[in-house]
Design an enzyme around this catalytic site. Structure first.
Site, mmCIF file in Angstrom:
data_model
loop_
_atom_site.group_PDB
_atom_site.id
_atom_site.type_symbol
_atom_site.label_atom_id
_atom_site.label_comp_id
_atom_site.label_asym_id
_atom_site.label_seq_id
_atom_site.Cartn_x
_atom_site.Cartn_y
_atom_site.Cartn_z
ATOM 1 N N ASN A 9 0.873 -1.171 0.000
ATOM 2 C CA ASN A 9 0.000 0.000 0.000
ATOM 3 C C ASN A 9 0.914 1.226 0.000
ATOM 4 O O ASN A 9 1.464 1.579 1.040
ATOM 5 C CB ASN A 9 -0.900 -0.032 1.242
ATOM 6 C CG ASN A 9 -1.735 1.224 1.390
ATOM 7 O OD1 ASN A 9 -1.799 2.042 0.482
ATOM 8 N ND2 ASN A 9 -2.382 1.366 2.547
ATOM 9 N N TRP A 10 1.059 1.834 -1.160
ATOM 10 C CA TRP A 10 2.009 2.942 -1.285
ATOM 11 C C TRP A 10 1.472 4.221 -0.647
ATOM 12 O O TRP A 10 2.214 5.194 -0.499
ATOM 13 C CB TRP A 10 2.341 3.186 -2.761
ATOM 14 C CG TRP A 10 3.174 2.114 -3.400
ATOM 15 C CD1 TRP A 10 3.309 0.808 -2.998
ATOM 16 C CD2 TRP A 10 3.984 2.247 -4.569
ATOM 17 N NE1 TRP A 10 4.149 0.130 -3.847
ATOM 18 C CE2 TRP A 10 4.573 0.982 -4.824
ATOM 19 C CE3 TRP A 10 4.267 3.307 -5.439
ATOM 20 C CZ2 TRP A 10 5.437 0.763 -5.910
ATOM 21 C CZ3 TRP A 10 5.121 3.081 -6.519
ATOM 22 C CH2 TRP A 10 5.704 1.824 -6.742
ATOM 23 N N LYS A 11 0.173 4.247 -0.354
ATOM 24 C CA LYS A 11 -0.462 5.453 0.205
ATOM 25 C C LYS A 11 -0.163 6.656 -0.703
ATOM 26 O O LYS A 11 -0.071 6.492 -1.909
ATOM 27 C CB LYS A 11 -0.010 5.675 1.656
ATOM 28 C CG LYS A 11 -0.175 4.398 2.490
ATOM 29 C CD LYS A 11 -0.063 4.611 3.955
ATOM 30 C CE LYS A 11 -0.246 3.271 4.661
ATOM 31 N NZ LYS A 11 -0.277 3.388 6.119
ATOM 32 N N HIS A 94 -9.640 1.407 4.173
ATOM 33 C CA HIS A 94 -8.415 1.523 4.974
ATOM 34 C C HIS A 94 -8.699 2.445 6.164
ATOM 35 O O HIS A 94 -9.459 3.405 6.048
ATOM 36 C CB HIS A 94 -7.282 2.085 4.108
ATOM 37 C CG HIS A 94 -5.961 2.026 4.800
ATOM 38 N ND1 HIS A 94 -5.570 2.973 5.712
ATOM 39 C CD2 HIS A 94 -4.965 1.107 4.748
ATOM 40 C CE1 HIS A 94 -4.376 2.636 6.184
ATOM 41 N NE2 HIS A 94 -3.990 1.510 5.616
ATOM 42 N N GLU A 96 -7.111 4.793 7.376
ATOM 43 C CA GLU A 96 -6.868 6.220 7.105
ATOM 44 C C GLU A 96 -8.038 6.846 6.364
ATOM 45 O O GLU A 96 -8.366 8.008 6.583
ATOM 46 C CB GLU A 96 -5.552 6.378 6.318
ATOM 47 C CG GLU A 96 -4.355 6.115 7.221
ATOM 48 C CD GLU A 96 -3.143 5.506 6.518
ATOM 49 O OE1 GLU A 96 -3.064 5.543 5.276
ATOM 50 O OE2 GLU A 96 -2.273 4.971 7.232
ATOM 51 N N GLU A 166 -5.889 -4.962 10.137
ATOM 52 C CA GLU A 166 -4.851 -3.975 10.431
ATOM 53 C C GLU A 166 -5.164 -3.244 11.730
ATOM 54 O O GLU A 166 -5.970 -2.308 11.743
ATOM 55 C CB GLU A 166 -4.776 -2.940 9.298
ATOM 56 C CG GLU A 166 -4.385 -3.522 7.959
ATOM 57 C CD GLU A 166 -3.734 -2.476 7.068
ATOM 58 O OE1 GLU A 166 -2.609 -2.727 6.614
ATOM 59 O OE2 GLU A 166 -4.335 -1.411 6.855
ATOM 60 N N GLY A 172 2.153 2.103 10.761
ATOM 61 C CA GLY A 172 3.130 3.182 10.653
ATOM 62 C C GLY A 172 3.817 3.534 11.966
ATOM 63 O O GLY A 172 4.474 4.568 12.068
ATOM 64 N N SER A 212 3.003 -2.308 10.275
ATOM 65 C CA SER A 212 4.444 -2.394 10.521
ATOM 66 C C SER A 212 5.059 -3.749 10.162
ATOM 67 O O SER A 212 5.966 -4.226 10.833
ATOM 68 C CB SER A 212 4.769 -2.014 11.971
ATOM 69 O OG SER A 212 4.387 -0.667 12.217
ATOM 70 N N GLY A 233 2.655 -1.184 4.255
ATOM 71 C CA GLY A 233 2.757 0.234 3.921
ATOM 72 C C GLY A 233 4.199 0.655 3.745
ATOM 73 O O GLY A 233 4.797 0.474 2.686
ATOM 74 N N GLY A 234 4.786 1.184 4.826
ATOM 75 C CA GLY A 234 6.136 1.751 4.776
ATOM 76 C C GLY A 234 7.171 0.883 4.081
ATOM 77 O O GLY A 234 7.962 1.380 3.261
HETATM 78 P P1 PGA Z 1 2.549 0.158 7.628
HETATM 79 O O1 PGA Z 1 1.111 0.420 6.929
HETATM 80 O O2 PGA Z 1 3.072 -1.119 7.050
HETATM 81 O O3 PGA Z 1 3.379 1.350 7.243
HETATM 82 O O4 PGA Z 1 2.314 0.059 9.087
HETATM 83 C C1 PGA Z 1 0.231 -0.613 6.683
HETATM 84 C C2 PGA Z 1 -1.046 -0.081 6.084
HETATM 85 O O5 PGA Z 1 -1.488 1.008 6.486
HETATM 86 O O6 PGA Z 1 -1.634 -0.705 5.194
#
Ligand code: PGA
Length: 247
Positions: A9-11, A94, A96, A166, A172, A212, A233-234
């Site tokens: 997930n590149w956001k 998601h 967010e 999640e 994050g 994470s 994500g990250g």
């Molecule tokens: P993260 O994000 O791996 O940076 O914790 C995961 C996500 O939000 O899908």
């Protein structure tokens, strides 16, 4: 045997040219033979990334869609647009989007239905805040979120959906759920799918863990019996993603 699915997930990261650069760094090193590997990139990078990934087995996903077919929804993207482009996956709900854009469980349900109608595979996100975990309501919450997300969806379609568990406190933050914590909730989500549908659907549906995930913890998490891969994500926008996928 459920095939693992590891999605990045590149956001809101990487310009289109940076996205192509990252794809060129990663694509030959990623082994997408045994697992489904999906890059969920910003809308504006879908076309250049699709071009950059040609000839590889890496699949493409969007990070959102609108639940209407078309119309006066300035700034939105529809399922038919994504389908027409040859996109296979779309992240829905998601945390967010729930937190910053007011997406409710009912909106998530409408989006899941629209994605399925157009043959896209939804990656539906559920998960609790730290406060809810401390109050002991994690399982109640993910059961509730899952039930509403799947409301009105046939068993044939339900099997195609990917669920991403999640925990918000792990996203994050560098704080990963332990493999036992993550597996416990993924198993509870599988159980509620069995209750809504039947054992077969519950055994077939793929449930990822996200929060994470990195090259050091991917293996122990993804080898748990109820965890079928990850939403990352990250670590998905770094060279490290190779090691997450090839764990
Ligand atoms: P993260 O994000 O791996 O940076 O914790 C995961 C996500 O939000 O899908």
């Amino acid at each position: 045997m459920r095939k693992k699915i590891i999605a990045g997930n590149w956001k809101m990261n990487k310009s289109p040219s940076e996205a192509v650069e990252l794809c060129n760094q990663l694509k030959d090193k990623i082994n997408a033979d045994q697992a489904d590997v999906v890059f969920c990139v910003p809308f504006v990078s879908l076309v250049p990334v699709q071009e950059a990934l040609k000839g590889t087995k890496i699949q493409l996903g969007a990070q959102n869609l609108h639940y209407q077919d078309n119309g006066a929804y300035t700034g939105e993207i529809s399922a038919s647009m994504l389908k027409d482009m040859g996109i296979q996956y779309v992240i829905i709900g998601h945390s967010e989007r729930r937190e910053y854009f007011g997406e409710t469980d009912s909106i998530v349900n409408l989006k899941v239905k629209k994605a399925l109608e157009f043959g896209l595979t939804p990656i539906v996100c559920v998960g609790e805040t730290l406060q809810l975990r401390e109050q002991g309501t994690t399982i109640d919450l993910v059961r509730y979120q899952t039930k509403i997300a799947f409301d009105g969806i046939s068993s044939a379609n339900a099997k195609k959906v990917v669920i991403a568990y999640e925990p918000i406190w792990a996203i994050g933050t560098g704080k990963t759920a332990t493999k036992e914590q993550a597996n416990e909730v993924c198993a509870a989500i599988r159980q509620v799918i069995k209750e809504i549908y039947n054992d077969e659907v519950g055994e077939e549906i793929r449930i990822q863990y996200g929060g994470s995930v990195n090259k050091d913890n991917a293996k122990e998490l993804f080898e748990m019996p109820d965890i079928d891969g990850g939403l990352v994500g990250g670590a998905s926008i770094k060279a490290d993603f190779v090691h997450v996928v090839n764990y």
